[in-house]
Design an enzyme around this catalytic site. Structure first.
Site, short mmCIF file in Angstrom:
data_model
loop_
_atom_site.label_atom_id
_atom_site.label_comp_id
_atom_site.label_asym_id
_atom_site.label_seq_id
_atom_site.Cartn_x
_atom_site.Cartn_y
_atom_site.Cartn_z
CG ASP A 39 12.56 7.12 1.33
OD1 ASP A 39 12.50 6.11 2.17
OD2 ASP A 39 11.88 7.96 1.55
CG ASP A 45 8.46 7.23 -0.08
OD1 ASP A 45 8.44 5.91 0.21
OD2 ASP A 45 8.89 7.99 0.61
CD GLU A 46 11.15 2.42 1.22
OE1 GLU A 46 12.28 2.33 1.30
OE2 GLU A 46 10.28 2.17 2.09
P1 TTP Z 1 8.39 7.05 4.42
O1 TTP Z 1 9.53 7.38 3.40
O2 TTP Z 1 8.77 6.18 5.69
O3 TTP Z 1 8.20 8.49 5.14
P2 TTP Z 1 8.30 10.09 4.10
O4 TTP Z 1 8.42 9.76 2.75
O5 TTP Z 1 6.89 10.72 4.65
O6 TTP Z 1 9.53 10.63 4.87
P3 TTP Z 1 10.99 10.73 4.72
O7 TTP Z 1 11.38 12.01 4.35
O8 TTP Z 1 11.41 10.62 6.41
O9 TTP Z 1 11.11 9.57 3.82
O10 TTP Z 1 6.97 6.77 3.93
C1 TTP Z 1 6.59 7.15 2.75
C2 TTP Z 1 5.06 7.44 2.57
O11 TTP Z 1 4.44 6.41 3.03
C3 TTP Z 1 4.46 8.52 3.49
O12 TTP Z 1 4.88 9.78 3.00
C4 TTP Z 1 3.29 8.10 3.87
C5 TTP Z 1 3.30 6.93 3.71
N1 TTP Z 1 3.41 6.15 5.33
C6 TTP Z 1 2.16 5.83 5.90
O13 TTP Z 1 1.03 5.81 5.38
N2 TTP Z 1 2.05 5.38 7.14
C7 TTP Z 1 3.36 4.94 7.71
O14 TTP Z 1 3.39 4.73 8.95
C8 TTP Z 1 4.78 5.45 7.01
C9 TTP Z 1 5.97 5.36 7.84
C10 TTP Z 1 4.40 5.94 5.87
MG MG Z 2 10.02 8.45 2.27
#
Ligand code: TTP
Ligand code: MG
Length: 343
Positions: free
Chosen positions: A8, A102-103
């Site tokens: 992730d 992103d995962e």
């Molecule tokens: P996440 O992996 O949930 O968040 P992140 O990568 O920004 O942060 P973390 O370090 O906690 O993993 O989500 C990945 C991407 O998806 C994030 O950069 C933006 C998008 N996203 C949205 O557009 N809306 C949302 O509500 C969430 C949770 C994520």
């Molecule tokens: Mg993330």
């Protein structure tokens, strides 16, 4: 025993923006939420210190962190980076299942190296090639790997070994279990169930009585048992377009005009992205000014703009309040998966 890695990316959209403009590094920033009534997609870790979170309305983010910098969302850029990362992952194993931009899950059972070392190497390669940091979770199944990847965020990794599962699950909040949202978690708390350990006191039959078919799955999940395979061919279940309006729509006519545009966009995307799929249902989503959300759907293998107008009228009539958001989408038929799945 399988070896699963969940990768992730750290504050993905925000990290890309900081890479593109290093002057932003160290300053609190949010991607999305800058426009009137928009919501934050994500924010960097500096902004998180102030309590800013994903999906928070922009005005609230500004209240918590007045100096926050809002940046517009650049999906095309994020998608391109996501492709680059997936290419790196596929060089490790073909068993890669992307979950979002992103995962992804990797099944490295067949690799004759420690999953811990593979995860380290993947993160290092992603960093060298994209300049972005990732976190990883390593475990014998998907659920645990995903939980583990949050444990050492950002830029870290965490493993749950088979003989640690029992102790780990005993204290894990039920909220972390696949499919349990904040509302269900709250309801369970009122019944004295806070951890997966509490949940384990119920028999399979009791779980089935409480939760129906899902109860059986929950029975296993709360013990850290999850047999779902890593599915390299991701199948889209639905396709939709949504729009939040900068000013509420106050009449059915105004909603209809907006709905036609959304429906056209969805029907167009259907042709370009999913022409090989069988549509089963059309649906509309309406979010009212009181923030309640309703969905109206119908069986409809060939949706048209007029179907969406009919669905809209029914959904709108449920409250007839001013409307904040509209969506138009389709759900695909079960089993109508691309031929690729057969192999
Ligand atoms: P996440 O992996 O949930 O968040 P992140 O990568 O920004 O942060 P973390 O370090 O906690 O993993 O989500 C990945 C991407 O998806 C994030 O950069 C933006 C998008 N996203 C949205 O557009 N809306 C949302 O509500 C969430 C949770 C994520
Ligand atoms: Mg993330």
């Amino acid at each position: 025993m399988r070896k699963i890695i969940h990768i992730d990316m750290d504050c993905f959209y925000a990290a890309i923006e900081m890479r593109e403009n290093p002057k932003l590094v160290g300053k609190p920033l949010a991607v999305g939420g800058g426009e009137s009534r928009g919501v934050v997609c994500t924010c960097n870790y500096e902004a998180r210190k102030f309590g800013v979170r994903s999906a928070m309305p922009g005005f609230m983010a500004r209240e918590r962190c007045p100096q926050i910098i809002f940046l517009p969302v650049r999906f095309d850029l994020y998608r391109a980076v996501s492709q680059q990362i997936q290419t790196i992952l596929r060089e490790v194993t073909e068993l890669v299942e992307p979950l979002s931009l992103d995962e992804a899950y990797l099944d490295v059972t067949a690799c004759d190296r420690y999953a811990w070392d593979i995860a380290k190497e993947v993160r290092a390669r992603v960093f060298t090639e994209t300049g972005l940091t990732a976190s990883a979770g390593i475990a014998p199944n998907k659920m645990l790997a995903k939980i583990a990847s949050e444990w050492r965020k950002p830029n870290g990794q965490f493993a749950i070994l088979p003989d640690q599962i029992q102790a780990f699950m005993a204290t894990l909040p039920v909220r972390k279990v696949w499919g349990i949202g904040p509302k269900s978690a709250e309801r369970l708390t009122t019944h004295g169930i806070q951890t997966c350990g509490d949940f384990q006191n119920f028999s399979l039959i009791e779980m089935a009585q409480q939760f129906g078919r899902w109860g059986e799955e929950l029975f296993h999940l709360c013990r850290g048992e999850d047999e779902r395979a890593v599915e390299p061919h991701w199948i889209r279940k639905s396709l939709s377009n949504e729009k939040t309006f900068s000013e509420n729509l106050v009449s059915l006519a105004a909603c209809e005009a907006a709905m036609i545009k959304l429906a056209e966009a969805t029907l167009e995307e259907l042709k370009t992205k999913a022409s090989d799929r069988q549509v089963r249902k059309a649906f509309v989503t309406v979010k009212f000014s009181d923030f309640t959300r309703t969905t109206k759907e119908c069986i409809c293998p060939e949706p048209t703009a007029s179907i969406y107008r009919t669905l809209l009228a029914e959904a709108y009539a449920r409250k007839a309040l001013p409307v904040r958001l509209l969506g138009a989408g389709v759900r695909f038929a079960d089993g109508e998966e691309p031929q690729l799945e057969l192999f």
